[in-house]
Motif scaffolding. Structure first.
Motif, PDB file in Angstrom:
ATOM      1  N   GLY A 192       0.804  -1.212   0.000  1.00  0.00           N
ATOM      2  CA  GLY A 192       0.000   0.000   0.000  1.00  0.00           C
ATOM      3  C   GLY A 192       0.836   1.259   0.000  1.00  0.00           C
ATOM      4  N   PHE A 193       1.912   1.271   0.779  1.00  0.00           N
ATOM      5  CA  PHE A 193       2.765   2.459   0.822  1.00  0.00           C
ATOM      6  C   PHE A 193       3.531   2.631  -0.485  1.00  0.00           C
ATOM      7  N   PHE A 194       3.883   1.532  -1.140  1.00  0.00           N
ATOM      8  CA  PHE A 194       4.517   1.634  -2.461  1.00  0.00           C
ATOM      9  C   PHE A 194       3.579   2.340  -3.441  1.00  0.00           C
ATOM     10  N   LEU A 195       2.316   1.919  -3.462  1.00  0.00           N
ATOM     11  CA  LEU A 195       1.349   2.509  -4.388  1.00  0.00           C
ATOM     12  C   LEU A 195       0.986   3.934  -3.977  1.00  0.00           C
ATOM     13  N   LEU A 196       0.917   4.205  -2.672  1.00  0.00           N
ATOM     14  CA  LEU A 196       0.654   5.572  -2.219  1.00  0.00           C
ATOM     15  C   LEU A 196       1.806   6.505  -2.605  1.00  0.00           C
TER      16      LEU A 196
END
Length: 404
Positions: free
Chosen positions: A13-17
């Protein structure tokens, strides 16, 4: 909850955010041309993202305790995917501004959930795991220039990067929902305790957390001021091509990724408060190098230094605050996100507003000035951490003397 699967959801999720947040700065020249956006409107776009982030961080820090974290993460991720699809279809900048506020609101709540979950799931390795989590965010930012350049080879249209990213986030939402469902099946019945909303008053009254918020403000100003405006500054102010500007900017995201991946290993030799000052000093030097340099090689080095300084700084100051009061983790994360979002607002809109009266080359001074503020606030925050550490050592020594 199986922390391996939960951690994988947050990391992905943090990669995509990271991609979501950096995307707009890289796409800004094409967005401005397609939707007839002036410098003021461009600055207002980033300001509204920041305002949404402030509202989302405040509400998230106060109320996410009432929900199952993983289910909420899945639901909010799906909303982000749907919003990106909607934004990829707009034909007027007014709709883009409205979507910016909603995007900031949702994403800041996702940040609060991620920070809190990782801090609680990995209390014994909090600094390392939070650094890795933010490394995934930086990895996402690093991927964006190459991601956009690759898609532009097929079709030079700013809408398609949003659509493909929306598909990836929708898949993440499905995975997060599966993990949440499996966790509920494994949880013993009648073990869920009713959660109460938290209060910011008790946290922000403590000077150490006030300095944390002020440091986060400077952090947001420097990071996203550079993120949102560097490509435009390099193209319009220094005459770089779009491709060259994106490649020089990639040194910043590379520095962020390297720093977040490796800063925790430096804690073997440096105390947290001393390492904070080293990172802040590297960052400040880099911002002035970017502004004063003309050659792409020196600007690349400046971007790398800013990334190396900033990358480890945020997880280090946040994990140090979590060590002080982990029970109020959502509030501490909320304080950081709110402070950072205000800094983003000041730097992004301030640069755009200044550029409407002068040139973007002159207005870019906002980023070095923000770096000086960040350095000063980190210095104050680090002094308080050092005092707390010394007091804790003295108390332990006194207890040993009393026992003997």
């Amino acid at each position: 909850m199986d922390r391996r699967f939960a951690t994988s959801v947050i990391f992905i999720g943090f990669f995509l955010l990271g991609m979501v947040f950096i995307l707009w700065g890289v796409l800004l020249p094409d967005l401005a041309q397609s939707l007839a956006m002036t410098e003021v409107i461009s600055g207002a776009f980033f300001t509204l993202i920041s305002l949404g982030s402030i509202v989302g961080a405040f509400l998230g820090g106060k109320y996410i305790q009432k929900f199952d974290f993983m289910s909420l993460f899945a639901s909010l991720s799906l909303l982000v995917a749907l919003l990106l699809v909607a934004l990829s279809s707009v034909n007027h900048w007014a709709w883009l501004l409205l979507g910016a506020f909603v995007l900031g609101l949702i994403c800041s709540s996702l940040f609060t959930i991620g920070h809190t979950m990782i801090a609680r799931l990995h209390a014994e390795r909090r600094s390392t795991m939070m650094g890795l989590m933010d490394f995934m965010f930086s990895l996402g930012t690093l991927a964006v220039p190459f991601y956009i350049s690759a898609l532009y080879l097929l079709d030079h249209d700013w809408r398609w990067p949003l659509r493909w990213l929306a598909i990836a986030i929708a898949l993440l939402a499905a995975y997060a929902w599966h993990v949440a469902h499996q966790s509920k099946k494994l949880r013993p019945k009648n073990t869920v305790k009713p959660q109460q909303s938290l209060s910011y008053a008790g946290v922000i009254k403590q000077p150490v957390f006030l300095f944390l918020a002020l440091a986060a403000l400077g952090y947001g100003a420097v990071e996203f001021g550079n993120v949102n405006w560097f490509v435009s500054y390099a193209q319009d102010g220094r005459g770089f091509s779009g491709e060259d500007a994106r490649l020089v900017f990639a040194f910043f995201t590379a520095g962020m990724a390297i720093s977040r991946l490796g800063f925790s290993s430096l804690l073997r030799w440096f105390s947290p408060h001393r390492l904070m000052m080293i990172l802040a000093s590297i960052m400040a030097i880099g911002t002035f190098m970017i502004k004063l340099a003309i050659e792409p090689q020196l600007m690349s080095l400046g971007n790398l230094l800013v990334g190396l300084g900033l990358g480890g700084l945020f997880p280090l100051i946040l994990s140090s605050a979590m060590d002080i009061d982990s029970d109020n983790g959502p509030l501490i994360s909320g304080v950081c996100v709110i402070g950072s979002s205000i800094g983003v607002q000041l730097a992004s809109f301030g640069t755009g507003f200044w550029a409407s009266f002068a040139s973007l080359t002159t207005a870019f001074w906002v980023i070095p000035l923000g770096a000086l503020w960040l350095w000063a606030m980190v210095w104050g925050y680090s002094r308080m951490l050092k005092t707390r550490a010394n007091n804790s050592t003295e108390q332990c020594s006194n207890k040993l003397v009393e026992n003997h």
